[in-house]
Write an enzyme that holds these catalytic residues in place. Structure first.
Site, PDB file in Angstrom:
ATOM      1  N   ARG A  60       0.630  -1.244  -0.157  1.00  0.00           N
ATOM      2  CA  ARG A  60      -0.012   0.098   0.057  1.00  0.00           C
ATOM      3  C   ARG A  60       0.858   1.251  -0.039  1.00  0.00           C
ATOM      4  O   ARG A  60       0.609   2.302  -0.197  1.00  0.00           O
ATOM      5  CB  ARG A  60      -0.779  -0.150   1.263  1.00  0.00           C
ATOM      6  CG  ARG A  60      -1.909   1.024   1.110  1.00  0.00           C
ATOM      7  CD  ARG A  60      -3.303   1.039   2.027  1.00  0.00           C
ATOM      8  NE  ARG A  60      -3.094   0.081   2.976  1.00  0.00           N
ATOM      9  CZ  ARG A  60      -2.727   0.412   4.403  1.00  0.00           C
ATOM     10  NH1 ARG A  60      -2.116   1.710   4.446  1.00  0.00           N
ATOM     11  NH2 ARG A  60      -2.486  -0.441   5.324  1.00  0.00           N
ATOM     12  N   TYR A 111     -16.210  18.390 -13.878  1.00  0.00           N
ATOM     13  CA  TYR A 111     -16.644  16.785 -13.806  1.00  0.00           C
ATOM     14  C   TYR A 111     -17.747  16.527 -12.913  1.00  0.00           C
ATOM     15  O   TYR A 111     -17.371  17.028 -11.855  1.00  0.00           O
ATOM     16  CB  TYR A 111     -15.324  15.906 -13.827  1.00  0.00           C
ATOM     17  CG  TYR A 111     -15.761  14.628 -13.717  1.00  0.00           C
ATOM     18  CD1 TYR A 111     -16.021  13.842 -14.906  1.00  0.00           C
ATOM     19  CD2 TYR A 111     -15.424  13.768 -12.507  1.00  0.00           C
ATOM     20  CE1 TYR A 111     -16.402  12.707 -14.829  1.00  0.00           C
ATOM     21  CE2 TYR A 111     -15.934  12.658 -12.482  1.00  0.00           C
ATOM     22  CZ  TYR A 111     -16.383  11.977 -13.800  1.00  0.00           C
ATOM     23  OH  TYR A 111     -16.560  10.650 -13.670  1.00  0.00           O
ATOM     24  N   ASP A 185      -7.284  20.270 -12.542  1.00  0.00           N
ATOM     25  CA  ASP A 185      -7.612  18.915 -13.104  1.00  0.00           C
ATOM     26  C   ASP A 185      -7.181  19.416 -14.486  1.00  0.00           C
ATOM     27  O   ASP A 185      -7.752  19.703 -15.662  1.00  0.00           O
ATOM     28  CB  ASP A 185      -9.218  18.599 -13.012  1.00  0.00           C
ATOM     29  CG  ASP A 185      -9.660  17.317 -13.644  1.00  0.00           C
ATOM     30  OD1 ASP A 185      -9.013  16.950 -14.530  1.00  0.00           O
ATOM     31  OD2 ASP A 185     -10.553  16.848 -13.130  1.00  0.00           O
ATOM     32  N   LYS A 210      -8.234   8.432 -18.813  1.00  0.00           N
ATOM     33  CA  LYS A 210      -8.738   9.095 -19.983  1.00  0.00           C
ATOM     34  C   LYS A 210      -7.708   9.073 -21.023  1.00  0.00           C
ATOM     35  O   LYS A 210      -6.986   7.768 -21.463  1.00  0.00           O
ATOM     36  CB  LYS A 210      -9.221  10.381 -19.795  1.00  0.00           C
ATOM     37  CG  LYS A 210     -10.108  10.571 -18.584  1.00  0.00           C
ATOM     38  CD  LYS A 210     -11.508   9.760 -18.891  1.00  0.00           C
ATOM     39  CE  LYS A 210     -12.489   9.592 -17.682  1.00  0.00           C
ATOM     40  NZ  LYS A 210     -12.913  10.813 -17.067  1.00  0.00           N
TER      41      LYS A 210
HETATM   42  C1  LIG Z   1     -13.378  10.950 -15.746  1.00  0.00           C
HETATM   43  C2  LIG Z   1     -12.531  12.384 -14.906  1.00  0.00           C
HETATM   44  C3  LIG Z   1     -12.439  12.547 -13.714  1.00  0.00           C
HETATM   45  C4  LIG Z   1     -12.726  11.011 -12.635  1.00  0.00           C
HETATM   46  O1  LIG Z   1     -11.977  10.200 -12.954  1.00  0.00           O
HETATM   47  P1  LIG Z   1     -12.082   8.533 -13.007  1.00  0.00           P
HETATM   48  O2  LIG Z   1     -11.026   7.987 -13.334  1.00  0.00           O
HETATM   49  O3  LIG Z   1     -13.473   8.257 -13.735  1.00  0.00           O
HETATM   50  O4  LIG Z   1     -12.306   8.383 -11.260  1.00  0.00           O
HETATM   51  C5  LIG Z   1     -12.064  13.539 -13.146  1.00  0.00           C
HETATM   52  N1  LIG Z   1     -11.772  14.715 -13.893  1.00  0.00           N
HETATM   53  C6  LIG Z   1     -12.160  14.710 -15.209  1.00  0.00           C
HETATM   54  C7  LIG Z   1     -11.956  16.059 -15.921  1.00  0.00           C
HETATM   55  C8  LIG Z   1     -12.869  13.456 -15.658  1.00  0.00           C
HETATM   56  O5  LIG Z   1     -13.061  13.597 -17.011  1.00  0.00           O
END
Ligand SMILES: *Cc1c(COP(=O)(O)O)cnc(C)c1O
Length: 373
Positions: A60, A111, A185, A210
């Site tokens: 961990r 998001y 982000d 993504k």
């Molecule tokens: C998808 C997404 C998230 C969350 O990520 P996960 O991997 O689905 O938990 C956070 N911020 C943005 C801009 C996203 O597109």
């Protein structure tokens, strides 16, 4: 943020001694040393525990496959990275660092999971959240000034799915004057199009699910910071909360990161072309495209019905949520209850993949033409 193209000459001039350009860093950072019989790529280290008295001790706390991914992403973002089990694990870990009753200023079009996490924190009396138009720099600064308890400015740029762009340098400077930490982000731009730490952000967040992983087959997240104190605090939270990725996930994400540059170059150029063509189609009222990246959001004149028709009327474009894969996907965002009510009903978020752009257009246009009829 760079301009409308991936610029291979961005960053400092390279030389045998100078800083390497991002495309080279994406391929080379975090690899094993060039020694005889070393594998070229970091192997998948399956281990829950390690022989004692080293730096890892337990699964961990660290893993060599995570470390390879973290080194590569950290090198691209200009900081030290921490891998998480998902983007949301990174989001909630960061929000956990906001002190009791502290407040967060965040984009109203963040998001949807981030919005839900903020609302959940408010409902539990943990924190307060002020949602703002992140493209309105003066309004964001005023929101921070008006709240003495403001601890964190949350920036998402471009936003998901409205594709608004924030002025990261101006907002970061204003936040720091008020003693407010800044997170960006960077999921939509990726470190190849925007390096927020260089523009003043304290922390960069990724849903590595993504573009970074890029093949729609893994969930992972990451936080990156150049501030050692923030790094230690985030690492401490990760150790405690345990939202860590599996070694195989980290290996897949790193494998994806190696080709990010070429995938994004193709996807971005197709996205720009599709945005141009979509804007000329009578079924389309407006096209949201910030001029860079691989996400395009046409707003259909026919609203929800037109959007729902479009996503069922194509064969290449796949109706699915998520984004950033080599496959082109799309969805009408307001089909989700959690999506902001200020997002138009007819907005279709399109994640442009790396297929041939004319094939993608032909598939779209045969569907759009039938909406018009
Ligand atoms: C998808 C997404 C998230 C969350 O990520 P996960 O991997 O689905 O938990 C956070 N911020 C943005 C801009 C996203 O597109």
């Amino acid at each position: 943020m760079s301009g409308s193209a991936l610029d291979p000459t961005s960053g400092s001039e390279t030389s045998s001694t100078g800083r390497l350009r991002p495309a080279t860093v994406a391929v080379t950072a975090g690899r094993p040393p060039h020694d005889p019989d070393q594998p070229l790529n970091a192997p998948i280290t399956m281990a829950s525990t390690y022989v004692a008295a080293g730096s890892l001790e337990y699964g961990r706390y660290g893993n060599p496959t995570w470390s390879a991914f973290e080194e590569a992403l950290g090198a691209l973002e200009g900081g030290r990275a921490l891998a998480f089990a998902s983007g949301m694990a990174a989001v909630t870990t960061l929000l956990d660092l906001v002190g009791h009753d502290g407040s967060v200023v965040a984009p109203r079009h963040s998001y949807s999971g981030t919005i839900m996490a903020l609302a959940d924190g408010e409902a539990r009396g943990r924190m307060r959240a002020h949602l703002v138009d992140i493209a309105d720099t003066a309004a964001v600064i005023k929101a921070m000034e008006d709240d003495e308890g403001c601890a964190l400015l949350w920036i998402e740029s471009p936003t998901n799915p409205a594709l608004e762009v924030a002025d990261i340098p101006a907002l970061s400077a204003a936040a720091h004057e008020l003693g407010v930490r800044v997170v960006v982000d960077n999921t939509f731009a990726t470190p190849l199009l925007q390096q927020p730490i260089a523009h003043g952000a304290d922390v960069v967040l990724h849903s590595a699910t993504k573009f970074i992983s890029g093949h729609s087959d893994v969930l992972m997240g990451a936080l990156v910071t150049a501030d050692d104190e923030v790094y230690d605090a985030l690492k401490g939270r990760r150790d405690l909360a345990g939202a860590v990725p599996g070694p195989f996930e980290a290996w897949l994400a790193l494998r994806g990161l190696r080709t990010l540059h070429v995938r994004l170059e193709r996807a971005q150029s197709s996205a720009a072309e599709l945005a141009r063509r979509l804007a000329q189609h009578p079924a389309v009222e407006e096209v949201r495209y910030p001029g860079f990246g691989a996400i395009v959001a046409p707003v259909l004149a026919g609203g929800a019905d037109a959007g729902d028709f479009l996503v069922r009327a194509t064969s290449l474009w796949v109706h699915s949520t998520s984004l950033g894969g080599v496959e082109s996907t799309f969805e009408r965002r307001r089909r989700w209850q959690a999506e902001a009510a200020t997002i138009p009903q007819g907005l279709v978020r399109m994640s442009v993949g790396i297929e041939d752009v004319d094939d993608l257009w032909a598939d779209l246009v045969q569907a759009l033409d039938r909406i018009d009829a």
